[in-house]
Design a protein around this motif. Sequence first.
Motif, mmCIF file in Angstrom:
data_model
loop_
_atom_site.group_PDB
_atom_site.id
_atom_site.type_symbol
_atom_site.label_atom_id
_atom_site.label_comp_id
_atom_site.label_asym_id
_atom_site.label_seq_id
_atom_site.Cartn_x
_atom_site.Cartn_y
_atom_site.Cartn_z
ATOM 1 N N LEU A 1 1.084 -1.024 -0.472
ATOM 2 C CA LEU A 1 0.038 -0.417 0.369
ATOM 3 C C LEU A 1 0.943 0.884 -0.057
ATOM 4 N N ASN A 2 1.653 1.153 1.088
ATOM 5 C CA ASN A 2 2.746 2.241 1.200
ATOM 6 C C ASN A 2 4.002 2.580 0.519
ATOM 7 N N PRO A 3 4.584 3.816 -0.373
ATOM 8 C CA PRO A 3 5.532 3.915 -0.849
ATOM 9 C C PRO A 3 6.831 2.907 -0.010
ATOM 10 N N HIS A 4 8.154 1.600 -0.795
ATOM 11 C CA HIS A 4 8.515 0.693 -0.706
ATOM 12 C C HIS A 4 7.443 -0.631 0.734
ATOM 13 N N ALA A 5 6.604 -0.579 0.122
ATOM 14 C CA ALA A 5 5.808 -1.562 0.969
ATOM 15 C C ALA A 5 5.834 -1.519 2.202
ATOM 16 N N GLY A 6 6.395 0.433 2.852
ATOM 17 C CA GLY A 6 6.197 0.281 4.248
ATOM 18 C C GLY A 6 7.658 0.896 4.446
ATOM 19 N N ASP A 7 8.749 0.225 4.339
ATOM 20 C CA ASP A 7 9.971 -0.011 4.677
ATOM 21 C C ASP A 7 10.087 0.034 5.851
ATOM 22 N N SER A 8 9.510 -1.093 6.408
ATOM 23 C CA SER A 8 9.980 -1.887 7.657
ATOM 24 C C SER A 8 8.848 -0.776 9.107
ATOM 25 N N GLY A 9 7.747 -0.357 8.163
ATOM 26 C CA GLY A 9 6.906 0.606 9.511
ATOM 27 C C GLY A 9 7.398 2.352 9.191
ATOM 28 N N LEU A 10 7.896 2.005 8.517
ATOM 29 C CA LEU A 10 9.019 3.414 8.055
ATOM 30 C C LEU A 10 8.191 4.682 7.978
#
Length: 347
Positions: A212-221
């Motif tokens: 959903l988010n950029p970079h698939a959330g990037d480990s919650g970032l």
Amino acid sequence: MNNDKPTIGITMGDPASIGPEIAIKALLNERLYDVCNPIIVGDAGVFEDIVSRLNLPAKINAVKSVSDAKFVYGQPDVYDLANVDMSQLKFGEISAMAGEASFAAVKKVIELALAGDVDATVTGPINKKSVNEAGHHFAGHTEIYAHFTDTKKYAMLLVEDNLKVIHVSTHVSLRQACDLVKKERIIQVIELLHNGLISLGEKNLKIGVAGLNPHAGDSGLFGTEDDGEILPAVEEARKLGYDVDGPIPADTLFSKAATGYYGGIVAMYHDQGHIPFKLTGFKWNAEKQQMDSVKGVNITMGLPIIRTSVDHGTAFEIAGKGVASPDAMVLAIESAIQLSKHRMQKA
């Protein structure tokens, strides 16, 4: 019905749009009559007008039931609802009359499919504002079909060449779309996509799930939905036996899917799936200032009946001018035929 040839009900779409034009142009493809029995649902007068206006080589056969259809090339059958006042119809304009006529065609084709009078349905483009002005408050075709078939679990699947994209949510705001990214819904959509790929005869059943988010959330970032909802859904889907990867950053997933690596992909919201899909299927000719081709099929998964559709809009700006491409309509009819044959084989 002839079990060798599925009967396909095709809706008119908005009569002020390119819908009637692309329906008739599609049925001027003689090959379609070799593999199906097509019947248009709408106002016969609208089609007589478009044939005359564009000087198309066709003679409309107006009928009041599917059993009266002839299914003869060059004489397209129209299940005549007789609900458009041609003296009031204006191309490219929103109106309650046009909205009512397009809605009535959709409702009728659903009734015909539920009754077994047609084996599959194909829908032409409607204008949501016109439909709403007619008093029918639906976000689009998908919601109309879900309502009149009493379907609770459904999803939109787009098909064009290697790209087969299903959506977790569609006609909602972006804010709502983020809130709808939930584990249970994602698993449901993965299952619908898997079944859809099989129905379409796809051999590659590997599924890629977009983040959903950029970079698939990037480990919650950049957000917690990817780790909190999407990843658990993918892990659960694997336990259920599905061949699935994800969450994968959307900016890399679609380019990989276009090569055929994935049989299908799960998009989290409307534009995430539609933008790359339309970049693949819609070809604009800058010199001619018109579309060379408009390809792409919209299939509603999860319904008790078959529904495919063109994946483009009403194109009011070119309605009645004779330049609309029937490519997407032909593909939608072909997909309906394929889905019908798969269902017949299962029966």
